[in-house]
Every structure is written in C-alpha cells, then in structure tokens.
Design a protein around this motif. Structure first.
Motif, PDB file in Angstrom:
ATOM      1  N   SER A 168     120.582   5.570  34.660  1.00 33.74           N
ATOM      2  CA  SER A 168     120.829   5.956  33.464  1.00 33.74           C
ATOM      3  C   SER A 168     120.031   6.242  32.751  1.00 33.74           C
ATOM      4  CB  SER A 168     122.605   4.476  32.851  1.00 33.74           C
ATOM      5  OG  SER A 168     123.070   5.097  33.924  1.00 33.74           O
ATOM      6  N   SER A 169     118.847   6.863  33.030  1.00 31.57           N
ATOM      7  CA  SER A 169     117.406   6.889  31.606  1.00 31.57           C
ATOM      8  C   SER A 169     117.661   7.972  31.525  1.00 31.57           C
ATOM      9  CB  SER A 169     116.244   7.075  32.513  1.00 31.57           C
ATOM     10  OG  SER A 169     116.466   8.354  33.782  1.00 31.57           O
ATOM     11  N   TRP A 170     118.872   9.084  31.706  1.00 32.24           N
ATOM     12  CA  TRP A 170     119.239   9.980  30.836  1.00 32.24           C
ATOM     13  C   TRP A 170     119.956   9.565  29.538  1.00 32.24           C
ATOM     14  CZ3 TRP A 170     124.474  10.672  30.163  1.00 32.24           C
ATOM     15  CH2 TRP A 170     125.374  10.115  31.190  1.00 32.24           C
ATOM     16  N   GLN A 171     120.520   8.116  29.449  1.00 31.73           N
ATOM     17  CA  GLN A 171     121.526   8.178  28.556  1.00 31.73           C
ATOM     18  C   GLN A 171     120.289   7.240  27.361  1.00 31.73           C
ATOM     19  OE1 GLN A 171     124.332   4.651  29.963  1.00 31.73           O
ATOM     20  NE2 GLN A 171     125.731   6.526  30.808  1.00 31.73           N
ATOM     21  N   ILE A 172     119.258   7.091  28.058  1.00 31.73           N
ATOM     22  CA  ILE A 172     118.000   6.515  26.558  1.00 31.73           C
ATOM     23  C   ILE A 172     117.449   7.565  26.009  1.00 31.73           C
ATOM     24  CG2 ILE A 172     115.676   5.386  26.004  1.00 31.73           C
ATOM     25  CD1 ILE A 172     116.451   4.058  28.841  1.00 31.73           C
TER      26      ILE A 172
ATOM     27  N   TRP B 232     104.659  -5.431  23.468  1.00 32.45           N
ATOM     28  CA  TRP B 232     105.112  -3.747  21.782  1.00 32.45           C
ATOM     29  C   TRP B 232     105.779  -2.858  22.867  1.00 32.45           C
ATOM     30  CZ3 TRP B 232     102.710   0.745  21.588  1.00 32.45           C
ATOM     31  CH2 TRP B 232     101.051   0.237  22.618  1.00 32.45           C
ATOM     32  N   VAL B 233     105.043  -2.505  23.774  1.00 29.35           N
ATOM     33  CA  VAL B 233     105.935  -0.960  24.229  1.00 29.35           C
ATOM     34  C   VAL B 233     107.183  -0.816  24.891  1.00 29.35           C
ATOM     35  CG1 VAL B 233     105.211  -1.011  26.581  1.00 29.35           C
ATOM     36  CG2 VAL B 233     104.584   1.324  25.309  1.00 29.35           C
ATOM     37  N   LYS B 234     107.479  -2.131  25.010  1.00 32.99           N
ATOM     38  CA  LYS B 234     108.961  -1.692  26.072  1.00 32.99           C
ATOM     39  C   LYS B 234     109.880  -1.216  25.631  1.00 32.99           C
ATOM     40  CE  LYS B 234     107.721  -6.092  29.579  1.00 32.99           C
ATOM     41  NZ  LYS B 234     107.937  -7.232  29.533  1.00 32.99           N
ATOM     42  N   ASN B 235     109.956  -1.389  23.381  1.00 33.43           N
ATOM     43  CA  ASN B 235     111.529  -0.715  23.313  1.00 33.43           C
ATOM     44  C   ASN B 235     111.052   0.564  22.883  1.00 33.43           C
ATOM     45  OD1 ASN B 235     112.161  -3.939  23.165  1.00 33.43           O
ATOM     46  ND2 ASN B 235     111.470  -3.754  21.121  1.00 33.43           N
ATOM     47  N   TYR B 236     110.010   1.118  23.380  1.00 29.57           N
ATOM     48  CA  TYR B 236     109.800   2.382  23.376  1.00 29.57           C
ATOM     49  C   TYR B 236     110.893   3.499  24.397  1.00 29.57           C
ATOM     50  CZ  TYR B 236     106.514   2.046  19.678  1.00 29.57           C
ATOM     51  OH  TYR B 236     105.669   1.282  18.527  1.00 29.57           O
ATOM     52  N   GLN B 237     111.365   4.482  23.841  1.00 28.81           N
ATOM     53  CA  GLN B 237     112.085   5.816  24.602  1.00 28.81           C
ATOM     54  C   GLN B 237     111.271   5.894  25.987  1.00 28.81           C
ATOM     55  OE1 GLN B 237     114.037   7.830  22.699  1.00 28.81           O
ATOM     56  NE2 GLN B 237     116.042   6.734  22.240  1.00 28.81           N
ATOM     57  N   PHE B 238     110.156   6.565  25.672  1.00 28.90           N
ATOM     58  CA  PHE B 238     109.047   6.690  26.446  1.00 28.90           C
ATOM     59  C   PHE B 238     108.769   6.263  27.427  1.00 28.90           C
ATOM     60  CE2 PHE B 238     106.425   5.280  23.892  1.00 28.90           C
ATOM     61  CZ  PHE B 238     105.236   4.916  24.384  1.00 28.90           C
ATOM     62  N   TYR B 239     108.777   5.304  27.106  1.00 33.71           N
ATOM     63  CA  TYR B 239     108.143   3.783  27.854  1.00 33.71           C
ATOM     64  C   TYR B 239     109.686   3.613  29.324  1.00 33.71           C
ATOM     65  CZ  TYR B 239     107.233  -0.307  30.421  1.00 33.71           C
ATOM     66  OH  TYR B 239     107.002  -1.813  30.858  1.00 33.71           O
ATOM     67  N   GLN B 240     110.750   3.018  28.687  1.00 35.46           N
ATOM     68  CA  GLN B 240     112.339   3.162  29.396  1.00 35.46           C
ATOM     69  C   GLN B 240     112.801   4.279  30.497  1.00 35.46           C
ATOM     70  OE1 GLN B 240     114.721   2.125  26.374  1.00 35.46           O
ATOM     71  NE2 GLN B 240     113.604  -0.087  26.036  1.00 35.46           N
ATOM     72  N   THR B 241     112.278   5.286  29.265  1.00 38.49           N
ATOM     73  CA  THR B 241     112.744   6.656  30.716  1.00 38.49           C
ATOM     74  C   THR B 241     111.826   6.684  31.933  1.00 38.49           C
ATOM     75  OG1 THR B 241     111.251   7.794  28.862  1.00 38.49           O
ATOM     76  CG2 THR B 241     113.748   7.881  28.729  1.00 38.49           C
TER      77      THR B 241
END
Length: 372
Positions: free
Chosen positions: A134-138, A30-39
C-alpha cells in the motif's frame, strides 16, 4: 560533445538510487518519516532488504564505473567497435565475415530479449509490492516517480553489464576468427614444408624464405599488436565487471537461498543471477580462447622452424633461426591475451578463482555479516 554515458538521464537516476540505498543501510532516523523515503522502500520485499540495497549499490557502481572510468573520451579508443558494426573494417574472408555477422545479430538479439525480460519482471515486481504494501496510500505522486526512476535505473544497470559484456565478447570473437584464419594459413604453410622435405626445389626454397620471413612472422606480430590494442581499450571494462560481478552474484545467491521472497522477485533474482553467471562465463571463455589460439599458433611456428631447419640448413642462417626461436619461446612463456587492470591474463583458471571468491564472500555474509 560529451559521450552519451555522461547524459543526465544516465547518472542522475543512478546516483539517486545509490543515495537511497545508502540511506536505508545507514538506518538514518531523520529520513524515515519522509514520503519519498517510505514509498521507495515499500516498492521492494521487506525481507533481505539490506542485501538487496547492497546489490543496488554494486549494480550502480558497475554502471557508473563503466561510464566514467572505463569509457574513454577519445574516439580512437573505440576502434574495437568498427569491425562489429561495419563489414569493411573486418580483415576476414567472406565466409568468416558472414559467420561473424550472424553470431553478432544473435548475441545482440538475445541481450535485448534478456534486458527486456528483466525490466518487465522488475516492473511487475514493483507494482505487486506497491499493491501489497500500500505504498500508493502514502503518496501516489512519489510512488509513480520512484517507479519511473527505478525503471530508468534498471535500463542503465542492464546496459552497464549485459550490453557492454556482449560488445566485449563480439570483439573477442572477432579476434578469435582472425587467429583461426592466420592458423589455417600457417597450417597450409606447414604442409608445404612437408612437401618440400620430400621434393627438394630451388623455387620452393625461395618461396619458403619469402613467406616465412616476409609474411608469417610479420602477420603474427601485427595480429598480436591488434590484440594488445584491443586489450588496452577493454581491460578497464573487464576489470570493473569482473570485480563487481563477484559481489553482486553473492548477494543475489543469498537473497535466493537465505530469504523468503515474493514469487516475482524470487524469479527475477534467479533470472538475474543466471544472466550474471552466463555473462561472466562467456567473457572468461572469450579471453581464454584468444590465449589458447596464441599458444597453438606459437607451437605451430616452432614446428615450422624445426622442419625448415631439417629440410635444408642453408635455408636459414643460424642468426635467423636463433632470432625466431627466441621470439617464439618468449611468447610461449607468456602468451598474449586479455588482461585485468593488475596485469593478470584471463584464462580458464580465472573462472575457478572467481567461484572461490564468490563462495568466500557468501560464507562471510551468511555468518550474520551485515545482518539487518
């Protein structure tokens, strides 16, 4: 006022990093789609990330445990800091005090350089992975937030291990200088006993009685009491560091040997592993020196007792001989020194024990134990 380690800037970044590490290891969908987690995840190499997150958890537990479990809220429990900071609290001669100041400044300078090096390398590694993945793109905002949080966490993690270890070592070194000073004084007294054996003197006999009973045993007892007080104040720190550093070194060695890492992170892991080994070795050596100095002093005291009795039996009554010999024998059977929380005295053999524990744990995780 609350101690500095209870400040929000200390525990909030640590708790955030630990929560994110647990989240990644738990693989919650459930958390994998959040930006704070991906970055946050893209700031680090993808290979061996489970083990890196586990190391983050151990580092955080070390800092939090030293901050909230090992550190007291009573000022008298920080007595060991006074000789480190102030010359007037050191019961040392001028030469030893100057030597102690020199070693203290060098040790603290090396710790500052080491901590700064780790922080800079960690920051460069995160920036490199931000560009490569490319975490800055998220989200540029969340990328900057996590860069800041992780950098604060790095400072706290370094302080929770390297800074505290350096302070403990300086406390041990101070006690070592005290022991050596007492040993030199006792050695001179032993020389006087040898001189007395050749030249019988009533004046010398009275001096021996006064010094041996009134000074040397009392001085040694006071020094042992001080070692005991230092041990009571520092054994929680030692227990936390010795326990968690074993697991941390294991994960770092696994990341170095068993995974392919980015060059900057590989170099960072090597530097951190080396620093952990050095910190562990120095603490064990410092503890062992205190124990060995006590053994040397007790053996010298026994030689003084034997020679005193041989010089002239009237010098001591049988009661005094029996009492002092009993005290010396008891202390030789279990010399005073720094202990872990379970009461085990830290000696040179402790290093072998920790190497065995590190090797055992490394074997477990290398056999697909917790493999992602």
């Amino acid at each position: 006022m609350n101690p500095p380690h209870h400040h929000p800037i200390f525990f909030i970044p640590s708790i955030l990093v630990m929560i994110m590490a647990f989240t990644y290891i738990g693989q919650f969908e459930w958390v994998k789609n959040y930006q704070f987690y991906q970055t946050m995840i893209r700031l680090f190499p993808s290979e061996g990330l489970h083990y890196l997150m586990a190391a983050f958890i151990i580092w955080t537990l070390n800092a939090l445990s030293n901050g909230f479990y090992a550190s007291s809220r009573y000022f008298q429990d920080f007595y060991f800091l006074l000789p480190i900071q102030h010359r007037r609290y050191r019961e040392l001669n001028t030469k030893d005090s100057n030597k102690y100041t020199l070693i203290r400044d060098r040790v603290f300078s090396m710790i500052r350089i080491e901590s700064l090096t780790i922080c800079i390398m960690f920051l460069l590694g995160k920036i490199t992975m931000t560009i490569l993945q490319s975490s800055w793109q998220i989200s540029i905002l969340w990328t900057l937030i996590w860069l800041f949080i992780m950098q604060i966490w790095t400072l706290n993690a370094n302080a929770g291990l390297y800074h505290i270890s350096s302070i403990i070592f300086m406390a041990q070194y101070y006690l070592t200088l005290r022991q050596k000073s007492h040993g030199r004084t006792l050695q001179r007294f032993y020389g006087r006993l040898l001189h007395y054996e050749r030249k019988q003197s009533k004046q010398m006999r009275q001096l021996l009685l006064l010094q041996l009973i009134g000074h040397y045993y009392q001085s040694f007892a006071m020094l042992q009491r001080e070692i005991h007080n230092y041990n009571q104040q520092l054994k929680r720190y030692l227990s936390v560091i010795f326990t968690l550093i074993t697991v941390t070194i294991t994960y770092l060695v696994y990341l170095i040997l068993m995974t392919k890492q980015n060059f900057i992170f590989l170099l960072l892991f090597i530097v951190v592993t080396h620093s952990h080994y050095v910190a562990l070795s120095i603490l064990i050596i410092g503890c062992n020196m205190i124990k060995q100095n006590n053994v040397k002093t007790l053996r010298l005291q026994r030689k003084c007792l034997t020679l005193s009795a041989a010089c002239e039996r009237k010098l001591f009554h049988n009661y005094h001989l029996f009492k002092f010999e009993t005290i010396t024998s008891i202390n030789l059977n279990r010399p005073s020194g720094f202990q872990l929380g379970n009461g085990v005295i830290i000696t040179s053999y402790t290093f072998v024990t920790f190497l065995v524990n590190i090797s055992t744990f490394f074997f477990l995780i290398s056999q697909n134990f917790g493999r992602e």
